[in-house]
Scaffold this motif. Structure first.
Motif, PDB file in Angstrom:
ATOM      1  N   LYS A 240       0.817  -1.210   0.000  1.00 15.25           N
ATOM      2  CA  LYS A 240       0.000   0.000   0.000  1.00 15.25           C
ATOM      3  C   LYS A 240       0.856   1.268   0.000  1.00 15.25           C
ATOM      4  O   LYS A 240       0.653   2.167  -0.819  1.00 15.25           O
ATOM      5  CB  LYS A 240      -0.923  -0.010   1.215  1.00 15.25           C
ATOM      6  CG  LYS A 240      -1.751   1.258   1.392  1.00 15.25           C
ATOM      7  CD  LYS A 240      -2.594   1.176   2.656  1.00 15.25           C
ATOM      8  CE  LYS A 240      -3.352   2.490   2.847  1.00 15.25           C
ATOM      9  NZ  LYS A 240      -2.965   3.180   4.063  1.00 15.25           N
ATOM     10  N   GLN A 241       1.787   1.357   0.956  1.00 15.61           N
ATOM     11  CA  GLN A 241       2.588   2.567   1.082  1.00 15.61           C
ATOM     12  C   GLN A 241       3.863   2.259   1.852  1.00 15.61           C
ATOM     13  O   GLN A 241       3.924   1.292   2.612  1.00 15.61           O
ATOM     14  CB  GLN A 241       1.808   3.668   1.803  1.00 15.61           C
ATOM     15  CG  GLN A 241       1.440   3.333   3.250  1.00 15.61           C
ATOM     16  CD  GLN A 241       0.615   4.415   3.923  1.00 15.61           C
ATOM     17  OE1 GLN A 241      -0.307   4.966   3.327  1.00 15.61           O
ATOM     18  NE2 GLN A 241       0.954   4.724   5.167  1.00 15.61           N
ATOM     19  N   LEU A 242       4.870   3.109   1.653  1.00 16.38           N
ATOM     20  CA  LEU A 242       6.133   2.950   2.375  1.00 16.38           C
ATOM     21  C   LEU A 242       6.149   3.769   3.658  1.00 16.38           C
ATOM     22  O   LEU A 242       7.077   3.640   4.460  1.00 16.38           O
ATOM     23  CB  LEU A 242       7.309   3.377   1.486  1.00 16.38           C
ATOM     24  CG  LEU A 242       7.440   2.665   0.140  1.00 16.38           C
ATOM     25  CD1 LEU A 242       8.723   3.083  -0.550  1.00 16.38           C
ATOM     26  CD2 LEU A 242       7.364   1.152   0.288  1.00 16.38           C
ATOM     27  N   GLY A 243       5.128   4.595   3.864  1.00 19.60           N
ATOM     28  CA  GLY A 243       5.054   5.409   5.061  1.00 19.60           C
ATOM     29  C   GLY A 243       5.897   6.665   4.954  1.00 19.60           C
ATOM     30  O   GLY A 243       6.510   6.966   3.927  1.00 19.60           O
ATOM     31  N   ALA A 244       5.947   7.394   6.051  1.00 22.03           N
ATOM     32  CA  ALA A 244       6.645   8.677   6.066  1.00 22.03           C
ATOM     33  C   ALA A 244       8.146   8.531   6.280  1.00 22.03           C
ATOM     34  O   ALA A 244       8.904   9.462   5.992  1.00 22.03           O
ATOM     35  CB  ALA A 244       6.056   9.577   7.154  1.00 22.03           C
ATOM     36  N   CYS A 245       8.586   7.363   6.785  1.00 23.76           N
ATOM     37  CA  CYS A 245      10.013   7.186   7.114  1.00 23.76           C
ATOM     38  C   CYS A 245      10.559   5.876   6.554  1.00 23.76           C
ATOM     39  O   CYS A 245      10.993   4.992   7.314  1.00 23.76           O
ATOM     40  CB  CYS A 245      10.219   7.216   8.626  1.00 23.76           C
ATOM     41  SG  CYS A 245       9.715   8.749   9.426  1.00 23.76           S
ATOM     42  N   PRO A 246      10.547   5.703   5.235  1.00 23.10           N
ATOM     43  CA  PRO A 246      11.108   4.473   4.678  1.00 23.10           C
ATOM     44  C   PRO A 246      12.628   4.465   4.778  1.00 23.10           C
ATOM     45  O   PRO A 246      13.285   5.498   4.622  1.00 23.10           O
ATOM     46  CB  PRO A 246      10.653   4.518   3.218  1.00 23.10           C
ATOM     47  CG  PRO A 246      10.483   5.969   2.915  1.00 23.10           C
ATOM     48  CD  PRO A 246      10.024   6.600   4.195  1.00 23.10           C
TER      49      PRO A 246
END
Length: 285
Positions: A240-246
Motif C-alpha cells: 500500500k505505502q512505504l510510510g513517512a520514514c522508509p
C-alpha cells in the motif's frame, strides 16, 4: 463513510460505528491512530463522529446506504487499475472498530449482515477489518447458531503491526467457513514480521509503513521479505505505502509523497499490488 477514498486497496469506506476501545496505536503509551487523531479534531463538533474516540457510537443505516451505491463490476478504475473490473470494494470500519466490546452482536447482525446479504449489498465486496478477531470469530459462531452462514462477499480481516500481534491471525482463521476470504492489513508495520506459518490459511496480505508526525521507520527489506513469503505461499500481495520514514540499506529514503503511497518513487521490485479472486494483478511486469 465515503463513496470514494484515497485508500489504495478499496473503492469506498463505511463505518457502522465510530470510535474504538483502543489498541497498540491508541492507548496510554501512544496515540498515533489516524482515526483517533481525526476524532480529536472533529469529535463533539461533527455529527458524523463519536463525541470522543473512546466512546464507541453506533450509526445505524450507514451500511444500508452504502449497499445502494452504484455497482462497479466491469468498470475501470483509472486511479486504481488493480481494481479494474472487480465489484466495488468497501472497507468496513476504517474509522472505528465495530467489534469493540460495547457493540452488540444483534446490532452487527441487523446493521452489517443485513446490508451485506441484501440484494443490493450482494453486488459489492465488503472488507471488514478489526484488531479484535477473537470477537469476530465469536460473532461468526453466534451467526451460525442462528442458521446464518458467514456471507461469501464479506471478507474477514485483521490488522497486525508487530510480531506480538501476529497471534490475531489464529483467531481470524476461526471466522466463517473454508470459502471465507481472510486477509491481513500489516500496517503500520514497525518491526520485522514473518507470516510464513499463517499464510496457508490466508487469501490476501496488504502491507504498509506508518505515516503521520510520529511515524516510525519502515525498512524496505520488510516488504521484500513479506513479498517473497507471499509469493512462495501463492498468496496475493499488495504493498500500500512505504510510510513517512522508509529506510533502505540503513539510510532514510526521501519521498515527495508524505505517506509513501506513490509507487513511482519506489524501487521497481516493490511495485506490486495484487487483489484476490478478481483476476486482478497490477505490478512492475
Amino acid at each position: 463513510m465515503s463513496k470514494s477514498t484515497n485508500i489504495q486497496w478499496c473503492d469506498s469506506t463505511v463505518n457502522p460505528t465510530m470510535g474504538c476501545d483502543g489498541c497498540e496505536l491508541w492507548g496510554p503509551g501512544r496515540r498515533t491512530c489516524y482515526a483517533g487523531q481525526l476524532h480529536k479534531r472533529h469529535g463533539g463538533r461533527s455529527s458524523g463522529y463519536a463525541p470522543v474516540f473512546e466512546q464507541v457510537t453506533r450509526f445505524p443505516g450507514r451500511m444500508a446506504d452504502a449497499a445502494r451505491w452504484p455497482e462497479l463490476a466491469g468498470c475501470p478504475r483509472h486511479d486504481k487499475p488493480w481494481l479494474d473490473s472487480s465489484p466495488r470494494f468497501i472497507f468496513v470500519s476504517d474509522m472505528s472498530d465495530a467489534l469493540s466490546k460495547g457493540v452488540s452482536f444483534e446490532f452487527l447482525d441487523t446493521e452489517i449482515i443485513a446490508a451485506v446479504t441484501s440484494t443490493e449489498g450482494q453486488r459489492h465486496r465488503w472488507l471488514w477489518l478489526t484488531k479484535r478477531p477473537h470477537r469476530m470469530a465469536e460473532f461468526s459462531q453466534w451467526l451460525a447458531g442462528l442458521g446464518q452462514p458467514w456471507p461469501e462477499n464479506l471478507w474477514a480481516g485483521t490488522s497486525i503491526t508487530t510480531a506480538a500481534t501476529c497471534g490475531r491471525v489464529t483467531d481470524l482463521l476461526k471466522v466463517g467457513a473454508n470459502s471465507t476470504v481472510r486477509f491481513l492489513s500489516v500496517e503500520p508495520q514497525v518491526e520485522p514480521i514473518s507470516l510464513a506459518n499463517w499464510l496457508p490459511g490466508l487469501d490476501w496480505v496488504i502491507q504498509g509503513g506508518e505515516s503521520g508526525l510520529e511515524a516510525r521507520s519502515f525498512d524496505l527489506d520488510w516488504a521484500r521479505s513479506l513479498m517473497s513469503e507471499c509469493e512462495r505461499a501463492g498468496v496475493p500481495y499488495f504493498l500500500k505505502q512505504l510510510g513517512a520514514c522508509p529506510v533502505d540499506g540503513g539510510r532514510r529514503r526521501k519521498l515527495r509523497d508524505r505517506h509513501g503511497g506513490e509507487w513511482g518513487e519506489w524501487p521497481a521490485e516493490l511495485r506490486l499490488r495484487e487483489v484476490p479472486h478478481v483476476d486482478s494483478r497490477y505490478s512492475r511486469e
